[in-house]
Design a protein around this motif. Sequence first.
Motif, PDB file in Angstrom:
ATOM      1  N   TYR A 209       0.812  -1.227   0.146  1.00 11.29           N
ATOM      2  CA  TYR A 209       0.003  -0.009  -0.066  1.00 11.29           C
ATOM      3  C   TYR A 209       0.929   1.301  -0.033  1.00 11.29           C
ATOM      4  O   TYR A 209       0.720   2.281  -0.489  1.00 11.29           O
ATOM      5  CB  TYR A 209      -1.048   0.033   1.083  1.00 11.29           C
ATOM      6  CG  TYR A 209      -2.133  -0.838   0.958  1.00 11.29           C
ATOM      7  CD1 TYR A 209      -3.117  -0.613  -0.041  1.00 11.29           C
ATOM      8  CD2 TYR A 209      -2.391  -2.065   1.823  1.00 11.29           C
ATOM      9  CE1 TYR A 209      -4.458  -1.311  -0.034  1.00 11.29           C
ATOM     10  CE2 TYR A 209      -3.725  -2.892   1.654  1.00 11.29           C
ATOM     11  CZ  TYR A 209      -4.381  -2.310   0.452  1.00 11.29           C
ATOM     12  OH  TYR A 209      -5.717  -3.121   0.455  1.00 11.29           O
ATOM     13  N   MET A 213       0.741   4.283  -2.836  1.00 10.11           N
ATOM     14  CA  MET A 213       0.369   5.736  -2.427  1.00 10.11           C
ATOM     15  C   MET A 213       1.408   6.613  -2.987  1.00 10.11           C
ATOM     16  O   MET A 213       1.207   7.711  -3.437  1.00 10.11           O
ATOM     17  CB  MET A 213       0.202   5.883  -1.117  1.00 10.11           C
ATOM     18  CG  MET A 213      -1.243   4.846  -0.350  1.00 10.11           C
ATOM     19  SD  MET A 213      -1.289   5.127   1.348  1.00 10.11           S
ATOM     20  CE  MET A 213      -1.605   6.781   1.712  1.00 10.11           C
ATOM     21  N   PHE A 218      -3.820   6.527  -5.613  1.00 11.41           N
ATOM     22  CA  PHE A 218      -5.028   6.956  -4.634  1.00 11.41           C
ATOM     23  C   PHE A 218      -5.122   8.565  -4.546  1.00 11.41           C
ATOM     24  O   PHE A 218      -5.758   9.058  -3.899  1.00 11.41           O
ATOM     25  CB  PHE A 218      -4.689   6.314  -3.111  1.00 11.41           C
ATOM     26  CG  PHE A 218      -4.720   4.924  -3.076  1.00 11.41           C
ATOM     27  CD1 PHE A 218      -5.841   4.196  -3.550  1.00 11.41           C
ATOM     28  CD2 PHE A 218      -3.623   4.343  -2.667  1.00 11.41           C
ATOM     29  CE1 PHE A 218      -5.790   2.422  -3.416  1.00 11.41           C
ATOM     30  CE2 PHE A 218      -3.621   2.866  -2.585  1.00 11.41           C
ATOM     31  CZ  PHE A 218      -4.594   2.144  -2.737  1.00 11.41           C
ATOM     32  N   LEU A 221      -0.316  13.356  -3.773  1.00  6.63           N
ATOM     33  CA  LEU A 221       0.126  13.714  -2.622  1.00  6.63           C
ATOM     34  C   LEU A 221       0.802  15.246  -2.328  1.00  6.63           C
ATOM     35  O   LEU A 221       1.481  15.350  -3.540  1.00  6.63           O
ATOM     36  CB  LEU A 221       1.133  12.567  -1.977  1.00  6.63           C
ATOM     37  CG  LEU A 221       0.740  11.192  -2.066  1.00  6.63           C
ATOM     38  CD1 LEU A 221       1.841  10.209  -1.723  1.00  6.63           C
ATOM     39  CD2 LEU A 221      -0.398  10.936  -1.196  1.00  6.63           C
TER      40      LEU A 221
END
Length: 415
Positions: A209, A213, A218, A221
Amino acid sequence: MAKTRPHARTKQAKCMENPEGSPPQGRGPRGQSGWRTPALYEPARLKNTPRRQRYQELFDFAPDGYLMTDPAGVIQQANRAAVALLNVSFAFLVNKPLIVFVAPTERKAFRAQLIHLRRAGRMEEWEVRVQPRGGAPFEASLTVAAARDPKGRVVSLYWLLRDITRRKQAEEAFRQAKEAAEVANRTKSEFLATMSHELFTLLGIILGYTYLMLEGVFGTLTAAQADILWRVKRHALELHELLVALLDLSQLEVERLPPETTEVDIPTLLEEIKAETQEMCEGSGLHFRWTVEANLALIHTDPRKLKVVIKNLMRNAVKFPSEGSITVDAHAHLGGVEISILDTTMELPEKALSLIFAPFHHTQNSTTDQDEGMGLRLHIVKRLLDLLSGTVTVESKVGHGSTFRVWVPREPRLP
């Protein structure tokens, strides 16, 4: 015709009756108060003197059993301790074969040892099961020496008899305790191996994960979020390496890491290690230098284990942030290959050099006073090199840093 003087005849007769150095004749007076010192150990000048009396007392009251037998093992003399151990009176003991006090199941072996002793004539120590008269058998140690006449013939045997029952009991208790400790150690190692696999699974999910990321799967950032995730990734990878170390250690403890040898080209192996540790080396801030001797011969070893050895030494070197350099060098040496890792930033105290490969010993840099890790990497290095028939040494000099030297033979030694 010359006359023989009476006193000269008497002296000559006495010498013929018991020449100096010959075994005593007869069995002596009966009763426990009538023991005589063996003639072979009784110089003529000591007879009927206070010194002889002291010698006799030392023999009689010695804490261990002493016996003298003829070459066939028939008892001629015994002290008080021997009488007590065999549980018989002195009168009954004399002129009895020593073998009658040996447990029946061991008499055949005792007889064979006695024959061998008469031929060899050297001092020997035996362990036998003694059967005292009317008592319980016990484990005994017999130390026996042969006395010879001027022609080399065995004339007497001297025996030292000790009850070693307590020693045997202590040895058995120690053996059982050792076996119990080994079982407990194997159980611990198997538990660590099982738990390590479980933790690997969970850690793999966390790392998976984290990578997703960081790659923006997702969403985008912020700089602060990316920095935090990079920290998570770095510490998760460190945890992964720690689990690898624990798993290797547990497998070493239960002997589940047998060497899998094949032909290994050291320059190629070092190139693979260089690529696999590139991120770690770049993040350390240290300057790395790799030097390899040209035309190194192939060696037969386990490449995976040798990789673990070199990587652990490199990780040990970079765990102390500092300015400096690390040099990895490989060259032929004494029928094998030596790979040295020189770290100019690490200076180890003298007292640490003898303990550095012990399990859970923390490597402390004397220049930074930092003390990190669980102290497993260097212990695993030593254990793996033992499996590869290799060695590892370390030296440290003030102002020069520390050098770890790994030597691996061209061919592993057979177990």
